[in-house]
Design a protein around this motif. Structure first.
Motif, mmCIF file in Angstrom:
data_model
loop_
_atom_site.group_PDB
_atom_site.id
_atom_site.type_symbol
_atom_site.label_atom_id
_atom_site.label_comp_id
_atom_site.label_asym_id
_atom_site.label_seq_id
_atom_site.Cartn_x
_atom_site.Cartn_y
_atom_site.Cartn_z
ATOM 1 N N ALA A 130 0.680 -0.990 0.121
ATOM 2 C CA ALA A 130 0.136 0.124 -0.409
ATOM 3 C C ALA A 130 0.896 1.234 -0.101
ATOM 4 C CB ALA A 130 -0.973 0.106 0.953
ATOM 5 N N LEU A 131 1.761 1.041 0.951
ATOM 6 C CA LEU A 131 3.181 2.194 0.624
ATOM 7 C C LEU A 131 3.947 3.002 -0.524
ATOM 8 C CD1 LEU A 131 3.640 2.328 4.359
ATOM 9 C CD2 LEU A 131 2.461 4.206 3.577
ATOM 10 N N SER A 177 -2.839 9.096 4.234
ATOM 11 C CA SER A 177 -3.034 8.724 5.932
ATOM 12 C C SER A 177 -3.624 7.180 5.508
ATOM 13 C CB SER A 177 -4.316 10.006 6.617
ATOM 14 O OG SER A 177 -4.592 9.676 7.376
ATOM 15 N N GLY A 178 -3.476 6.451 6.145
ATOM 16 C CA GLY A 178 -3.904 4.903 6.061
ATOM 17 C C GLY A 178 -4.463 4.552 7.025
ATOM 18 N N ARG A 179 -4.762 3.108 6.602
ATOM 19 C CA ARG A 179 -5.459 2.288 7.752
ATOM 20 C C ARG A 179 -5.051 0.886 7.012
ATOM 21 N NH1 ARG A 179 -10.010 3.231 11.137
ATOM 22 N NH2 ARG A 179 -8.502 1.704 12.354
ATOM 23 N N VAL A 197 -5.327 -0.054 3.028
ATOM 24 C CA VAL A 197 -5.607 1.349 2.148
ATOM 25 C C VAL A 197 -4.578 2.453 2.943
ATOM 26 C CG1 VAL A 197 -7.205 2.731 1.549
ATOM 27 C CG2 VAL A 197 -8.108 0.020 2.581
ATOM 28 N N ASP A 198 -3.994 3.442 2.102
ATOM 29 C CA ASP A 198 -3.462 4.507 1.820
ATOM 30 C C ASP A 198 -3.278 5.727 0.775
ATOM 31 O OD1 ASP A 198 -1.080 6.066 3.369
ATOM 32 O OD2 ASP A 198 0.033 6.033 2.187
ATOM 33 N N LEU A 199 -3.938 7.025 1.475
ATOM 34 C CA LEU A 199 -4.831 7.517 0.296
ATOM 35 C C LEU A 199 -4.341 8.701 0.439
ATOM 36 C CD1 LEU A 199 -8.941 6.912 1.032
ATOM 37 C CD2 LEU A 199 -6.488 6.202 -0.758
#
Length: 284
Positions: A130-131, A177-179, A197-199
């Motif tokens: 994700a990153l 920012s992510g979770r 999830v990283d947005l």
């Protein structure tokens, strides 16, 4: 139960370790030992030589170089979870670290060992995907860089060649920012499945999306189609639902003791939507 006999080697430098591995193709690297030691004790596997890199100085550092986070492969999971700069700049990484197993494992386990073990149920691989992380690996032939999305090739298998050691993880700060969310039967257990999830946002629109899946196939999975769909779009129920449908196209669920394929599909969609709402589209 005791493991089969093996030769134990504790090099004082990464170069010394790489040189030893170059002449011993069947040797295994020991990091935190939280995955390998139980396998050896139960005799699920055996090795002729064990190369312990835990005594090498400087292999556990966490450093910010400008916009780049550099984590040495022997950094402990607990230290990653408690690092204040990581909590501020990479909340998804801190959250994932805090969800891994229990305090004993987090205090002994390393990020490099978690990644290199290649277990699709481990948590850090999906976060790396994700990153958009990259991995620096070292061997007697020198260093090379492997992108996270190219690293996980099959179950318990990575792109590391014989004699190579993962030495550093590099992650660019995308002002995101992510979770990381996971579902388990019991506290501290492996994930039945999980999602990272990283947005990164430009106003109300998604500039960059990163999504990694845990235990949804033979390896950690990067949801490239869903990422591409979300980029340039606003966060709303319709776009989130369409992206969730795209996630299912790359999964390889089977019916087992953890639930049916349909149950896992519904669970993945639920966790994805919860993760996106948890981020809230608000850049840090």
């Amino acid at each position: 139960m005791f493991p089969d006999k093996f030769e134990y080697y504790a090099p004082k430098s990464i170069e010394e370790a790489a040189e030893f591995l170059n002449g011993h193709e069947d040797a295994k690297v020991l990091a935190g030992g939280q995955s390998l030691i139980p396998l050896l004790k139960l005799r699920f596997t055996s090795v002729p030589q064990l190369v312990d890199i835990g005594r090498i100085k400087g292999m556990d550092g966490i450093l910010f170089q400008g916009k780049t986070l550099e984590i040495a492969a022997m950094a402990r999971t607990a230290d990653i979870g408690e690092n204040q700069e990581i909590r501020k700049n990479f909340p998804i990484l801190s959250e994932a670290a805090g969800l891994i197993a229990d305090p004993l494992v987090r205090n002994m386990g390393t990020i490099g060992g978690d990644i290199c073990h290649g277990d699709p149920a481990n948590d850090f691989p999906a976060v790396m995907l994700a990153l958009g992380a990259e991995f620096e690996v070292t061997s007697a032939r020198g260093k090379r860089i492997i992108q996270a999305e190219d690293f996980f090739t099959d179950i318990f298998t990575t792109a590391l060649n014989t004699g190579e050691i993962l030495t550093k993880i590099k992650i660019e700060d995308n002002k995101s920012s992510g979770r990381y969310l996971k579902y388990t039967k019991y506290a501290g257990d492996f994930s039945i499945l999980g999602i990272a999830v990283d947005l990164s946002m430009d106003g109300t629109k998604i500039r960059r999306a990163g999504i990694g899946l845990t235990n949804c196939g033979a390896t950690a999975l990067k949801a490239r189609k869903a990422e591409e769909f979300l980029e340039g779009k606003e966060i709303n129920d319709e776009n989130t639902a369409k992206a969730a449908d795209l996630l299912l196209k790359i999964t390889d669920f089977v019916d087992d003791d953890n639930g049916s394929t349909k149950f896992k599909e519904k669970l993945l969609k639920y966790l994805f939507k919860k993760a996106v709402k948890g981020i809230g589209g608000v850049p840090k």
